[in-house]
Design a protein around this motif. Structure first.
Motif, PDB file in Angstrom:
ATOM      1  N   ARG A 145       0.907  -0.696  -0.199  1.00 43.23           N
ATOM      2  CA  ARG A 145      -0.365   0.196   0.112  1.00 43.23           C
ATOM      3  C   ARG A 145       0.887   0.978  -0.361  1.00 43.23           C
ATOM      4  N   LYS A 146       2.449   1.444   0.581  1.00 43.58           N
ATOM      5  CA  LYS A 146       2.305   1.927   1.369  1.00 43.58           C
ATOM      6  C   LYS A 146       4.004   2.653  -0.382  1.00 43.58           C
ATOM      7  N   ASP A 178       1.609   3.569  -2.942  1.00 50.02           N
ATOM      8  CA  ASP A 178       0.407   5.546  -3.271  1.00 50.02           C
ATOM      9  C   ASP A 178       1.470   6.377  -2.986  1.00 50.02           C
ATOM     10  N   LYS A 179       2.938   5.979  -3.181  1.00 53.41           N
ATOM     11  CA  LYS A 179       3.805   6.739  -3.245  1.00 53.41           C
ATOM     12  C   LYS A 179       3.856   6.729  -4.305  1.00 53.41           C
ATOM     13  N   LEU A 204       1.498   6.734  -6.330  1.00 55.25           N
ATOM     14  CA  LEU A 204       0.628   7.590  -7.427  1.00 55.25           C
ATOM     15  C   LEU A 204       0.700   8.701  -6.834  1.00 55.25           C
ATOM     16  N   ALA A 205       1.597   9.182  -5.807  1.00 53.66           N
ATOM     17  CA  ALA A 205       1.829  10.562  -4.685  1.00 53.66           C
ATOM     18  C   ALA A 205       1.899  11.518  -6.905  1.00 53.66           C
TER      19      ALA A 205
END
Ligand SMILES: NC(=O)C1=CN([C@@H]2O[C@H](COP(=O)(O)OP(=O)(O)OC[C@H]3O[C@@H](n4cnc5c(N)ncnc54)[C@H](O)[C@@H]3O)[C@@H](O)[C@H]2O)C=CC1
Ligand SMILES: O=C([O-])CC(=O)C(=O)O
Length: 328
Positions: free
Chosen positions: A306-307, A310-311, A313-314
């Motif tokens: 997930r981390k 999300d990184k 994605l950011a």
């Protein structure tokens, strides 16, 4: 004899183009029974057009039986006319003193114009692969600039990252690269990408169980795949070309002819699954058949993943915000 497929390639006189065109013309991308017409775009500069002319002369000199025609042009609407497949390779490279943001904006202009040209003249079923960097955001811009074409027809190249990860994994696990299944590279084609081998198998056996080394995963595998492009530039003095062309061929071949049930990674507009907001051009696992890709759904996303997801994605959301003012 089948009807020829029209394949548009931009940046055709560049180094990836030189590794790509001859393989397309010999049938390695669409099959040994599929004639092709190459529609090649280069910049309206004397040097670029002369180089393109030279490449076309060499294509002629190969006397490929499947090559049913060649068009060379500096006009996107000529290159994309009725195109069934468009490989958008040409892009503005990073110049001295240029920041990532400047690069993004320069390329945004190119991909806005090329998206609009595709929208106007390409086949309504055109399959678009963006290779030119920043590939995901360029693909997003082209998609947004082509409102009359289905969004799902626009994809970004993560296949080189997928292939790089396959090779590293095969070497570590001591298995044949062709035996590995169920590998994924999530996210952006940039060092933030997340190569995820949690589901990977060879001969039915889990490679995660076989390797069992979380430290190798976090500190060797993931960064090495992410920084492989930079390592090639460091070693060669030029960025990856033959391997990039090979990945483009793999991507389109599988999209058109099917992946035989295998997972492959494509950058595609998100449908909202896996917590990736709709529309973001994000690398995901897909299976391809009958000219369509289908996401592999329902995979468990653990905390580490997930981390990582999300990184990357950011970063994509930041790139998207940086060009938002150029898109209607
Ligand atoms: N997604 C991926 O995995 C990879 C992406 N790349 C990217 O692919 C792109 C091409 O790489 P190379 O072939 O090595 O570069 P290159 O510089 O050798 O060739 C690019 C060609 O594109 C042409 N060009 C530039 N702007 C154009 C435009 N608006 N319309 C038509 N043609 C245009 C240039 O004249 C040049 O001939 C670069 O952006 C590179 O960063 C490279 C490797 C992997
Ligand atoms: O890093 C670069 O400029 C070229 C590239 O995208 C890669 O090799 O993955």
């Amino acid at each position: 004899m089948k009807t020829p497929v029209r394949v548009a390639v931009t940046g055709a006189a560049g180094q990836i183009g030189y590794s790509l065109l001859f393989r397309i013309a010999s049938g390695e991308m669409l099959g040994k029974d599929q004639p092709v017409i190459l529609q090649l775009l280069e910049l309206p500069l004397e040097k670029a057009q002369a180089a393109l002319k030279g490449v076309i002369m060499e294509l002629e000199d190969c006397a490929f039986p499947l090559l049913a025609g060649i068009v060379g042009t500096d006009d996107a609407e000529v290159a994309f006319k009725d195109a069934d497949i468009a490989l958008l390779v040409g892009a503005r490279p990073r110049g001295p003193g240029m920041e990532r943001k400047d690069l993004l904006l320069e390329n945004a202009k190119i991909f806005t114009a090329q998206g609009a040209a595709l929208n106007k003249v390409a086949s309504r079923n055109v399959k678009v692969l963006v290779v030119g960097n920043p590939a995901n955001t360029n693909a997003y811009i082209a998609m947004k600039s082509a409102p009359d074409l289905p969004a799902k027809n626009f994809t970004a190249m993560l296949r080189l990252d997928h292939n790089r990860a396959l090779s590293q994994l095969a070497a570590k696990a001591g298995v044949a690269v062709g035996d590995i299944e169920n590998l994924i590279v999530w996210g952006n084609h940039s060092p933030t990408m997340y190569p995820d081998y949690r589901f990977a198998k060879a001969g039915g056996a889990s490679l995660k169980d076989k390797i069992g080394d979380a430290d190798w995963n976090a500190n060797t595998f993931i960064p090495q795949v992410g920084k492989r492009g930079a390592a090639i530039i460091e070693a060669r003095g030029l960025s990856s070309a033959a391997s990039a062309a090979n990945a483009a061929i793999d991507h389109i071949r599988d999209w058109v002819l099917g992946s035989d049930g295998k997972w492959v990674t494509m950058g595609v507009p998100s449908d909202g699954s896996y917590g990736i907001p709709e529309g973001v051009m994000y690398g995901v696992p897909v299976i391809t058949a009958n000219g369509e890709y289908t996401r592999v759904e329902g995979l468990e996303i653990d905390e580490f993943s997930r981390k990582a997801m999300d990184k990357t994605l950011a970063e994509l959301e930041e790139e998207r915000a940086g060009v938002a003012h150029l898109l209607g």
